[in-house]
Motif scaffolding. Structure first.
Motif, mmCIF file in Angstrom:
data_model
loop_
_atom_site.group_PDB
_atom_site.id
_atom_site.type_symbol
_atom_site.label_atom_id
_atom_site.label_comp_id
_atom_site.label_asym_id
_atom_site.label_seq_id
_atom_site.Cartn_x
_atom_site.Cartn_y
_atom_site.Cartn_z
ATOM 1 N N ASP A 170 -7.648 -21.278 -49.819
ATOM 2 C CA ASP A 170 -8.861 -21.576 -50.576
ATOM 3 C C ASP A 170 -9.449 -22.947 -50.245
ATOM 4 O OD1 ASP A 170 -11.021 -21.558 -52.173
ATOM 5 O OD2 ASP A 170 -9.950 -21.310 -54.062
ATOM 6 N N GLY A 182 -11.016 -14.765 -57.842
ATOM 7 C CA GLY A 182 -11.271 -16.200 -57.754
ATOM 8 C C GLY A 182 -12.621 -16.520 -58.354
ATOM 9 N N ILE A 183 -13.000 -17.780 -58.285
ATOM 10 C CA ILE A 183 -14.298 -18.144 -58.854
ATOM 11 C C ILE A 183 -15.449 -17.564 -58.036
ATOM 12 C CG2 ILE A 183 -13.853 -20.216 -60.260
ATOM 13 C CD1 ILE A 183 -14.280 -21.857 -57.707
ATOM 14 N N ASN A 184 -15.192 -17.277 -56.768
ATOM 15 C CA ASN A 184 -16.265 -16.740 -55.919
ATOM 16 C C ASN A 184 -16.262 -15.226 -55.840
ATOM 17 O OD1 ASN A 184 -17.432 -19.222 -55.032
ATOM 18 N ND2 ASN A 184 -15.533 -19.556 -53.900
ATOM 19 N N GLU A 214 -4.835 -13.266 -43.083
ATOM 20 C CA GLU A 214 -3.528 -12.622 -43.191
ATOM 21 C C GLU A 214 -3.284 -12.312 -44.668
ATOM 22 O OE1 GLU A 214 0.022 -15.107 -42.570
ATOM 23 O OE2 GLU A 214 -1.300 -16.860 -42.652
ATOM 24 N N MET A 242 -1.264 -12.174 -47.931
ATOM 25 C CA MET A 242 -0.129 -12.891 -48.512
ATOM 26 C C MET A 242 0.500 -11.983 -49.569
ATOM 27 S SD MET A 242 -0.376 -15.629 -46.727
ATOM 28 C CE MET A 242 0.653 -16.844 -47.501
ATOM 29 N N GLY A 269 -6.703 -10.364 -55.610
ATOM 30 C CA GLY A 269 -6.798 -11.496 -56.528
ATOM 31 C C GLY A 269 -8.241 -11.757 -56.904
ATOM 32 N N LYS A 320 -12.075 -11.858 -47.992
ATOM 33 C CA LYS A 320 -12.821 -12.663 -48.970
ATOM 34 C C LYS A 320 -14.296 -12.625 -48.586
ATOM 35 C CE LYS A 320 -12.763 -17.250 -51.108
ATOM 36 N NZ LYS A 320 -11.980 -18.478 -51.336
HETATM 37 P P1 ADP Z 1 -11.846 -18.395 -54.910
HETATM 38 O O1 ADP Z 1 -12.267 -19.399 -53.884
HETATM 39 O O2 ADP Z 1 -12.939 -17.452 -55.282
HETATM 40 O O3 ADP Z 1 -11.161 -19.028 -56.085
HETATM 41 P P2 ADP Z 1 -9.341 -17.707 -53.601
HETATM 42 O O4 ADP Z 1 -9.430 -17.927 -52.134
HETATM 43 O O5 ADP Z 1 -8.612 -18.754 -54.396
HETATM 44 O O6 ADP Z 1 -10.797 -17.444 -54.196
HETATM 45 O O7 ADP Z 1 -8.637 -16.317 -53.894
HETATM 46 C C1 ADP Z 1 -8.525 -15.812 -55.199
HETATM 47 C C2 ADP Z 1 -7.189 -15.129 -55.385
HETATM 48 O O8 ADP Z 1 -7.075 -14.044 -54.449
HETATM 49 C C3 ADP Z 1 -5.985 -16.024 -55.100
HETATM 50 O O9 ADP Z 1 -5.573 -16.761 -56.232
HETATM 51 C C4 ADP Z 1 -4.930 -15.001 -54.675
HETATM 52 O O10 ADP Z 1 -4.317 -14.417 -55.815
HETATM 53 C C5 ADP Z 1 -5.761 -13.930 -53.970
HETATM 54 N N1 ADP Z 1 -5.762 -14.170 -52.521
HETATM 55 C C6 ADP Z 1 -6.513 -15.069 -51.842
HETATM 56 N N2 ADP Z 1 -6.267 -15.045 -50.537
HETATM 57 C C7 ADP Z 1 -5.317 -14.105 -50.357
HETATM 58 C C8 ADP Z 1 -4.622 -13.595 -49.200
HETATM 59 N N3 ADP Z 1 -4.875 -14.078 -47.968
HETATM 60 N N4 ADP Z 1 -3.717 -12.619 -49.396
HETATM 61 C C9 ADP Z 1 -3.464 -12.137 -50.631
HETATM 62 N N5 ADP Z 1 -4.079 -12.575 -51.756
HETATM 63 C C10 ADP Z 1 -4.993 -13.532 -51.623
#
Ligand code: ADP
Length: 349
Positions: free
Chosen positions: A169, A35-37, A101, A103, A33, A55
């Motif tokens: 997040d 994300g902003i980071n 973990e 998802m 995925g 992440k």
């Molecule tokens: P940010 O803080 O940069 O926005 P996120 O933690 O929201 O990042 O993660 C961005 C995207 O990555 C999520 O919307 C999801 O689609 C995917 N993602 C995040 N964590 C997981 C995970 N544990 N397992 C599978 N996909 C994940």
């Protein structure tokens, strides 16, 4: 040399591993995925071959706060678990590598959208809301506000019926200071009356607003064309035919969670006590239009997400970071009234 632990100003301590993550995990190019980071990548544990999500966060106060708060609550059933945290340097840049973990079940609304027509019922919606609310209660009981509760941050462990819904997040999570004195920020963001509410309740009330929006969408309200405006103005209505079969309990709960004035909005304990949540197994199995609506509104969905993001950003004012007027010097009709009342109480004693 790397320090073994990282202390935060709040007293949180992170104990990251300082050996190279590549000693223990194989990092793949598969992006789970965005994300902003940055990206969330897939990785494999070299010992047991299991798949995890990784992440990467550049070291900053914000990143430390995210890791520490997420780690603290990561054991709860409806919160994504953290498996390992590494602190490694790349070309002189210190990074936190958070192994979580994986998802595999995707986002909440994607899953509802993929269900067959008629398969998604009000009882199903109540179960989902109970699970999300239990995660929020777990956080609020520990004086943590998530402040970025939106559909993209609600993921399922597995795509099948065994999948468990979890919140993730913690990039905007905040430990709310229950001891903060009643002070007046020099400007008033959104609809808040902080002198009435107190900063800790305000931060938590953002999460309740999010729960209300998620529950509203969960009930199959058409995404297009009015959802953006509803989110922006707080004017949520319950038109037919989508709402005609939905129970009054559900509508009352949504109203209570979306109350524009955060001082009057329900808190998480009131939400958990609501019969629609507490007795979710007894909620009528009325079929909802949610899957169909999400499918039809697919094109407009990014706009809805953006509007929710914008509203959350507006609400996320850190009272402890804005310039604070001293309580004694601030002139404010409500505070004046309260001061007089306090004085009266003292005089009565
Ligand atoms: P940010 O803080 O940069 O926005 P996120 O933690 O929201 O990042 O993660 C961005 C995207 O990555 C999520 O919307 C999801 O689609 C995917 N993602 C995040 N964590 C997981 C995970 N544990 N397992 C599978 N996909 C994940």
């Amino acid at each position: 040399m790397d320090e073994p632990s990282v202390r935060l100003s709040t007293g949180n301590i992170i104990y990251p591993k300082t050996n190279l993550i590549s000693d223990d995990y194989e990092i793949s190019n598969t992006v789970l995925g965005l994300g902003i980071n940055g990206k969330v990548l897939q990785c494999h544990n070299k010992d047991n071959g299991q798949v995890y999500a990784l992440k990467v966060l550049h070291d900053s106060l914000k990143a430390r706060r995210e890791v520490a708060l997420h780690w603290r609550v990561s054991g709860f059933r409806h919160i994504v678990s953290i498996i390992d945290v590494y602190k490694n340097s790349y070309n002189g840049n210190v990074c936190f590598l958070v192994v979580m973990e994986c998802m595999r079940g995707g986002e909440l609304f994607q899953r509802i959208q993929n269900q067959q027509t008629g398969a998604f019922t009000e009882r199903e919606a109540a179960k989902i809301m109970q699970e999300i609310c239990s995660a929020v209660k777990y956080l609020h009981d520990r004086n943590i506000a998530h402040r970025d509760l939106k559909p993209e941050n609600l993921l399922y462990t597995l795509p099948d019926q065994n999948g468990v819904l979890k919140l993730t997040d913690f990039g905007f999570a905040k430990e709310v200071n229950v001891h903060a004195t009643l002070e007046t920020p020099c400007y008033t963001p959104y609809y808040v009356a902080p002198e009435v509410l107190g900063p800790e309740k305000y931060d938590k009330s953002c999460d309740i607003w999010s729960l209300g929006v998620i529950m509203y969408i969960n009930h199959g309200q058409a995404i297009s064309p009015g959802m953006k405006k509803r989110i922006r103005t707080g004017q949520f209505d319950f038109p037919d035919p989508e709402w005609s079969g939905v129970s009054k309990d559900a509508r009352d709960l949504i109203r209570g969670m979306l109350c524009v004035n955060p001082a009057k909005r329900l808190d998480i304990d009131q939400v958990m006590c609501n019969q629609w949540i507490a007795k979710y197994g007894e909620v009528p199995e009325t079929p909802l239009y949610t899957g169909k609506m999400l499918k039809e509104g697919e094109e407009t969905w990014p706009e809805v997400q953006e509007e929710m993001m914008r509203s959350l950003a507006t609400m996320r004012v850190d009272y402890d970071q804005v310039h604070i007027k001293s309580l004694n010097n601030s002139s404010n009709a409500l505070l004046d009234k309260r001061r007089k009342k306090n004085l009266m109480n003292v005089l009565k004693k």
